[in-house]
Design a protein around this motif. Structure first.
Motif, PDB file in Angstrom:
ATOM      1  N   PHE A   1     -11.244  -8.033   3.895  1.00 17.72           N
ATOM      2  CA  PHE A   1     -11.412  -7.158   2.730  1.00 17.72           C
ATOM      3  C   PHE A   1     -11.801  -7.986   1.506  1.00 17.72           C
ATOM      4  O   PHE A   1     -10.969  -8.638   0.897  1.00 17.72           O
ATOM      5  N   GLY A   2     -13.092  -7.959   1.202  1.00 13.41           N
ATOM      6  CA  GLY A   2     -13.597  -8.633   0.004  1.00 13.41           C
ATOM      7  C   GLY A   2     -14.137 -10.012   0.301  1.00 13.41           C
ATOM      8  O   GLY A   2     -13.433 -10.861   0.837  1.00 13.41           O
TER       9      GLY A   2
ATOM     10  N   ASP B   1     -15.313  -3.898   1.524  1.00 20.85           N
ATOM     11  CA  ASP B   1     -15.012  -4.063   0.087  1.00 20.85           C
ATOM     12  C   ASP B   1     -13.599  -4.600  -0.098  1.00 20.85           C
ATOM     13  O   ASP B   1     -12.698  -4.308   0.695  1.00 20.85           O
ATOM     14  N   GLY B   2     -13.401  -5.330  -1.198  1.00 20.89           N
ATOM     15  CA  GLY B   2     -12.062  -5.809  -1.528  1.00 20.89           C
ATOM     16  C   GLY B   2     -11.154  -4.635  -1.866  1.00 20.89           C
ATOM     17  O   GLY B   2     -11.632  -3.556  -2.221  1.00 20.89           O
ATOM     18  N   ARG B   3      -9.834  -4.845  -1.720  1.00 21.80           N
ATOM     19  CA  ARG B   3      -8.885  -3.775  -2.042  1.00 21.80           C
ATOM     20  C   ARG B   3      -8.443  -3.937  -3.491  1.00 21.80           C
ATOM     21  O   ARG B   3      -8.189  -5.049  -3.944  1.00 21.80           O
ATOM     22  N   SER B   4      -8.329  -2.795  -4.177  1.00 20.83           N
ATOM     23  CA  SER B   4      -7.973  -2.903  -5.595  1.00 20.83           C
ATOM     24  C   SER B   4      -6.569  -3.501  -5.712  1.00 20.83           C
ATOM     25  O   SER B   4      -5.683  -3.196  -4.902  1.00 20.83           O
TER      26      SER B   4
ATOM     27  N   THR C   1     -11.547  -7.285  10.243  1.00 25.31           N
ATOM     28  CA  THR C   1     -12.189  -7.002   8.953  1.00 25.31           C
ATOM     29  C   THR C   1     -11.580  -7.853   7.840  1.00 25.31           C
ATOM     30  O   THR C   1     -10.365  -7.928   7.707  1.00 25.31           O
TER      31      THR C   1
ATOM     32  N   GLU D   1       0.832  -1.212   0.000  1.00 26.41           N
ATOM     33  CA  GLU D   1       0.000   0.000   0.000  1.00 26.41           C
ATOM     34  C   GLU D   1       0.865   1.261   0.000  1.00 26.41           C
ATOM     35  O   GLU D   1       0.662   2.171  -0.799  1.00 26.41           O
TER      36      GLU D   1
ATOM     37  N   ASN E   1       2.446  -3.328  -8.475  1.00 26.42           N
ATOM     38  CA  ASN E   1       2.709  -2.220  -7.556  1.00 26.42           C
ATOM     39  C   ASN E   1       4.224  -1.999  -7.478  1.00 26.42           C
ATOM     40  O   ASN E   1       4.999  -2.899  -7.811  1.00 26.42           O
TER      41      ASN E   1
ATOM     42  N   ASP F   1      -5.789  -6.616  -5.290  1.00 24.31           N
ATOM     43  CA  ASP F   1      -5.606  -7.866  -4.540  1.00 24.31           C
ATOM     44  C   ASP F   1      -6.011  -9.034  -5.436  1.00 24.31           C
ATOM     45  O   ASP F   1      -7.190  -9.179  -5.773  1.00 24.31           O
TER      46      ASP F   1
ATOM     47  N   SER G   1       0.596  -4.617   8.601  1.00 27.62           N
ATOM     48  CA  SER G   1      -0.179  -4.888   7.388  1.00 27.62           C
ATOM     49  C   SER G   1      -0.349  -6.378   7.091  1.00 27.62           C
ATOM     50  O   SER G   1      -0.987  -6.727   6.105  1.00 27.62           O
TER      51      SER G   1
END
Ligand code: NAD
Length: 325
Positions: free
Chosen positions: A218-219, A289-292, A216, A93, A153, A294, A199
């Motif tokens: 994510f997605g 929501d999912g993380r872009s 949480t 990230e 990334n 991933d 992370s």
């Protein structure tokens, strides 16, 4: 003392999570080591713990890998013959907003270190790479070293660029080097060496349980059996053993090798098992929501590492989680 025990191994990032486990493994095997770490994220307490546990003084240089003078002096002063290079910036990230810094530390500094190492008689170099070099694979099959690499990334990009420099170092006659592509590293040999990253999934679960906050996911709409992402969770003690095997190798190694278990577990499965082991089956788990960026599924092909290198992971997901919770 055997010839190999007269060699000195410099471990960059040795105050970090993975580096300290490698230091532990090397000390147990009777190797001479020197730890080189800026303490940017690393903990001095890990080195103190290892000193105490192995009843020895550990040579420690607090310096940045970008400091060429300090790095050169370390190689000369300790007559270093092999380097395990784990020091890096490692947040996917963060890398999105700090591309230049990630390239500087993970790629350019590694390139300069390899040049200095060549000049000073270092013959072994083992580099910490990552499954992030594969990016977002278009198929749901295991990632193979010879298959496509397509980082999405700057973190993965910086590691892939550095891998090419490691291969270049390995092409010098007499040199032995490889890049290990770690998948998701979990577990610990001792609570003093636990992962302190903010992370990674397992430290996040630990932190949330400690502070009685919901966990949480994510997605939950990925094309996987339970809708959550699937990853390959590999124990840090297995990672350390792979490094020892590579350090002891007298023959050339494949230029890059996956270090994973060869099978995946979903985020939901990991959380459920962790909560069960921690005795907190009713802890609150939310979905967001999912993380872009991933990928839905990422797991290692282990054919190369098992067949050419003779290494196989020993720890199951449950064993690894039990070492932490
Ligand atoms: N943890 C994982 O799941 C995982 C997965 C794939 C790859 N990796 C790679 O494994 C390596 C180790 O990761 P980790 O989880 O132990 O991380 P970590 O943050 O615990 O350890 C990294 C260490 O490097 C040191 N460091 C960072 N920048 C430095 C610099 N410029 N000069 C000197 N020291 C510096 C930090 O202080 C820290 O001690 C990294 O290269 C990372 O990219 C980790």
């Amino acid at each position: 003392m055997s010839a190999s025990n007269n060699q000195c191994w410099l471990i960059t990032g040795g105050a970090g999570y993975i580096g300290s486990h490698i230091a532990d493994e090397f000390l147990t095997a009777g190797k001479n080591i020197v730890i080189y770490d800026s303490l940017y994220k690393g903990l001095k307490s890990r080195i103190d713990y290892l000193s105490k546990m192995h009843n020895t003084t550990i040579n420690f240089i607090e310096a940045d890998i970008r400091d060429e003078a300090a790095f050169t002096a370390a190689l000369k002063d300790f007559k270093v013959t092999g380097i395990v290079h784990t020091a890096a910036l490692k947040s996917v990230e963060e890398s999105m907003s700090k591309r230049d810094e990630y390239l500087e530390v993970n790629y350019h500094a590694t390139k300069r270190m390899l040049e200095i190492a060549k000049k000073h008689g270092v013959t072994h170099f083992i580099f910490s790479s990552t499954a992030a070099v594969y990016g977002n694979p278009s198929s749901f099959t295991a990632c193979e070293e010879a298959g496509p690499t397509n980082p999405i990334n700057p973190y993965g990009e910086s590691k892939l660029l550095a891998e090419a420099e490691v291969s270049n170092f390995a092409s010098v006659v007499g040199n032995i080097a490889t890049s290990f592509r770690f998948f998701n590293v979990i577990g610990t040999g001792n609570p003093e060496l636990l992962d302190n990253s903010t992370s990674n999934l397992v430290p996040i679960i630990q932190e949330k349980l400690k502070s009685h906050l919901p966990i949480t996911i994510f997605g939950s709409g990925y094309p996987t059996p339970d809708g959550t992402c699937i990853r390959d969770y590999v124990d840090v003690r297995d990672i350390a053993t792979a490094h020892l095997l590579a350090a002891n190798s007298n023959k050339q190694l494949p230029s890059a090798m996956n270090i994973g278990t060869g099978h995946g577990a979903s985020v939901k499965e990991v959380i459920d098992l962790a909560l069960q082991i921690a005795g907190e089956p009713n802890a609150q788990v939310l979905t967001a929501d999912g993380r872009s960026g991933d990928p839905a599924i990422l797991f290692a092909s282990v054919d190369l590492v098992e067949n050419s290198f003779g290494f196989k992971c020993r720890y199951s997901l449950e064993n690894s989680l039990r070492s932490v919770f």
